[in-house]
Design a protein around this motif. Sequence first.
Motif: not given
Length: 201
Positions: A10, A88, A113-114, A129, A133-134, A155-156, A180
């Motif tokens: 992140i 995610n 979240t993540t 991913d 996720n991000a 992202a999530w 994110a």
Amino acid sequence: MCALRKAVRISPIIDSARAFCTWLTETERQRGRISSKQFYRLPTDAEWSWAVGIGGRETGASPKEKNAKLENVFPWGTQYPPPPGAGNFADQTALNYFTNWPHIEGYNDGYVTTAPVGSFTPNPLGLYDLAGNAMEWCQDFYDPSQRQRILRGVAWINCGPKSLLSSSREHAAPNRYSVATGFRCVLQASIGANGGSAAGK
């Protein structure tokens, strides 16, 4: 050639992502894990497309012109909503926590979240991913104005089918701050005499 590392960190702004790549390069050279000709960097928009399986299928002169143009092509396949374990995203777990949260009806990835890297099924290249996720910073500018950079991967917080497309691009100012947003490192194997990447991995 280059290899995308199977990790996402992140990072709120692109300068932090680049600084990490520089630090990682120096650290791994000192430890003898990579050679003096190898280095880490952010991926290009084109490299990200190849990694997610749509390289060579897109048309357009800029990322803006390519944005979300391949319909019904997702990192996990061609169906929406995504199958269990696809990634995610904004799901039932997030809805239960946040309430009134836009989400994918019937999808539950188990994370508010993540999620830890590698929690979901990798793609055929073994990369994790690329879906969810991000969102991940890329080197490229979004369009010729050169004001905003590219983010790939969603992202999530994302749930809409268009935002989850493999060809979808987000764009933001380089100093954008978001919980994110993250990045993925590319290991550049070596640079040839002509400035291109030499063979090898």
